[in-house]
Design an enzyme around this catalytic site. Structure first.
Site, mmCIF file in Angstrom:
data_model
loop_
_atom_site.group_PDB
_atom_site.id
_atom_site.type_symbol
_atom_site.label_atom_id
_atom_site.label_comp_id
_atom_site.label_asym_id
_atom_site.label_seq_id
_atom_site.Cartn_x
_atom_site.Cartn_y
_atom_site.Cartn_z
ATOM 1 N N SER A 11 0.836 -1.185 0.000
ATOM 2 C CA SER A 11 0.000 0.000 0.000
ATOM 3 C C SER A 11 0.883 1.252 0.000
ATOM 4 O O SER A 11 1.767 1.385 -0.844
ATOM 5 C CB SER A 11 -0.962 -0.041 1.191
ATOM 6 O OG SER A 11 -2.019 0.869 1.019
ATOM 7 N N ASP B 78 -8.559 -5.665 -5.496
ATOM 8 C CA ASP B 78 -8.154 -4.538 -4.663
ATOM 9 C C ASP B 78 -8.449 -3.225 -5.384
ATOM 10 O O ASP B 78 -7.940 -2.997 -6.483
ATOM 11 C CB ASP B 78 -6.657 -4.655 -4.373
ATOM 12 C CG ASP B 78 -6.123 -3.511 -3.527
ATOM 13 O OD1 ASP B 78 -6.934 -2.793 -2.905
ATOM 14 O OD2 ASP B 78 -4.887 -3.343 -3.483
ATOM 15 N N HIS C 81 -5.769 -6.794 -1.364
ATOM 16 C CA HIS C 81 -4.751 -5.825 -0.965
ATOM 17 C C HIS C 81 -3.522 -6.506 -0.366
ATOM 18 O O HIS C 81 -3.606 -7.167 0.658
ATOM 19 C CB HIS C 81 -5.376 -4.856 0.049
ATOM 20 C CG HIS C 81 -4.672 -3.538 0.161
ATOM 21 N ND1 HIS C 81 -4.343 -2.775 -0.931
ATOM 22 C CD2 HIS C 81 -4.237 -2.839 1.246
ATOM 23 C CE1 HIS C 81 -3.754 -1.658 -0.532
ATOM 24 N NE2 HIS C 81 -3.666 -1.684 0.780
#
Length: 494
Positions: A176, A426, A451
């Site tokens: 991320s 995601d 994710h």
């Protein structure tokens, strides 16, 4: 990944609609809080960092926390590699405990593990405390991605010098925002590392590089593919919420329907809470049970839609929504009431970052999205950030600092050895790199992945495609280290 009260990791966006909404931040009262890791052993250390790396005026110092494990490291003489995870917008123990892939491959590579914490998060607070560090725009002014990457570079050089490990190759990891930092650090400091695995890193989610409706279209598609009825019920619910919230009796009824701990002040607060849940569910739509954000079953969107679709005939739209969202906020059944504004992972600093340089435009397309229609509005964001912090966002700074426009040409000429891994479930994948840029800037894309699933610990329930993805990552990481060692005359063979 409400205004930026909602991450993340988050992640993490600023938008406005008829009533404001953006990417998720609220995790809920019973979100998993970071505890000392039970299955991974490490030492906690602290390093004194400059508050401002880009000025020769002494602006002060702060103590940066980092976690280190050398159990499997073969040592400096054998040029054992260093695997460094670039800390995200939260407590570093939380990210370390959810990065099992790195721990699992360390013995194979004879690697040291290093998890530095991002400044202004966890225990790495300038000015001695979070209250003082977050006091105003002056004290927050050193909370930037550039300063954080410089922290990692300085710590890395100092650590290698202290251990006489200057010849040891360094591989970066991150998921991320941490994945963005890993990719940017590899591009900015190529002399310090041999490569980076950037998982679910939306480094193209800036300005107009990708369409602003991309994020919410992917979230919506994740629900649509499970159940069209579920999709339509959620789409219908926003109008019901807004209509009911227009008077005090309606707000009282919403408080009861959704089992809130305190009286609801506006229906928008509840809409933000629900929107966060749907976005997070898309992020962590893993094929097996997990507890990264909340304790959840495998395929959690499927379970949420079952809750919505299986309600008895005559059940109201909002009651159906409550049954569904309870899978996210109360899967364990331990919650008596819900509090809408908890921040158990300490991610509130992202609000500042989103008001300065991390501006990710988003909107909702009424034809494809289950969310209310809204569009990104620069004027609104400037006014909101001025009210909150007395600053205006720099909408174009990130692409000026790190690039992004015409990335296929520029990074092909100036970058190397980065894996961009993404799962198309995601919503952040839409802002990431989904095609190979060159022979060494590789995109690994999976249809069913969510994710940064590849960074999580392996399980007996891992599907074949996930096993194959990790195998590809290991092969590429090995090739980077082998190429480096051939030039350095390494004594260690992986």
């Amino acid at each position: 990944m409400a205004t930026f009260r909602q991450h993340f990791i988050l992640l993490l966006l600023l938008c406005i609609i008829t009533f404001t909404q953006s990417a998720p931040l609220f995790l809920g009262k019973y979100a998993e809080k970071p505890n000392k890791l039970s299955s991974y052993e490490y030492k906690t250390q602290y390093f004194t960092q400059q508050l401002d790396h880009f000025s020769f005026q002494d602006s002060g110092k702060f103590s940066q926390r980092y976690l280190i494990n050398i159990d499997n490291w073969v040592g400096a003489q054998r040029k054992g590699p260093i695997f460094m995870y670039c800390g995200n917008e939260g407590d570093i123990e939380w990210f370390a405990s959810n990065s099992g892939f790195i721990w699992e491959i360390a013995p194979r590579f004879g690697a040291m593990l290093l998890f530095p914490e991002h400044r202004y998060y966890g225990e790495s607070m300038p000015y001695g405390s979070k209250e003082e560090a977050y006091r105003n725009s002056s004290t927050l002014s050193y909370l930037t991605a550039e300063q954080a990457i410089a922290d990692y570079a300085v710590l890395l050089r100092e650590l290698k010098q202290n251990l006489s490990a200057e010849g040891c190759p360094v591989v970066l990891f991150g998921g991320s925002y941490g994945g963005m930092l890993a990719a940017w650090m590899r591009l900015k400091y190529p002399h310090l590392t041999v490569g980076a695995l950037a998982s679910s890193a939306p480094i193209l989610q800036f300005e107009d590089i990708v369409p602003p409706e991309t994020f919410y279209n992917i979230v919506s598609n994740d629900f649509r593919r499970e159940s069209m009825n579920c999709f339509n019920t959620i789409k219908e619910s926003w109008g019901e919420l807004q209509s009911m919230g227009e008077n005090a009796d309606g707000l009282n009824q919403l408080t009861k329907t959704f089992h809130l701990c305190g009286a609801l002040k506006t229906s928008q607060d509840l809409s933000d809470w629900l929107s966060s849940a749907y976005s997070y569910l898309a992020m962590v739509d893993y094929p097996y049970p997990s507890d990264f954000l909340m304790p959840l079953p495998g395929h959690p969107i499927r379970e949420v839609c079952k809750g919505i679709d299986s309600a008895a005939d005559g059940t109201s739209v909002l009651d159906r929504i409550f049954y569904g969202v309870s899978v996210y906020y109360n899967y364990t059944g331990a919650v008596d009431c819900f509090k809408l504004d908890d921040d158990p992972h300490g991610m509130s600093g992202w609000q500042w970052q989103a008001c300065t340089e991390m501006v990710m435009p988003m909107s909702s397309n009424p034809e494809k999205s289950m969310f209310p229609i809204f569009s990104f509005n620069k004027t609104y964001e400037e006014e909101r950030c001025m009210r909150s912090y007395g600053v205006k966002p720099r909408f174009r700074w990130i692409t000026t600092e790190f690039g992004g426009h015409d990335f296929k040409t520029t990074w092909k000429n100036s970058g190397s050895n980065i894996i961009f891994s993404n799962g198309l479930l995601d919503p952040w994948s839409g802002g990431s790199v989904l095609q190979n840029v060159s022979e060494s800037l590789i995109a690994l894309v999976t249809e069913e992945g969510a994710h940064h699933l590849d960074l999580r610990a392996s399980t007996p329930n891992d599907p074949d495609w996930l096993v194959q993805q990790r195998t590809s990552e290991i092969r590429l990481i090995k090739s980077w280290i082998d190429d480096y060692n051939q030039g350095k005359g390494s004594a260690f063979s992986i």
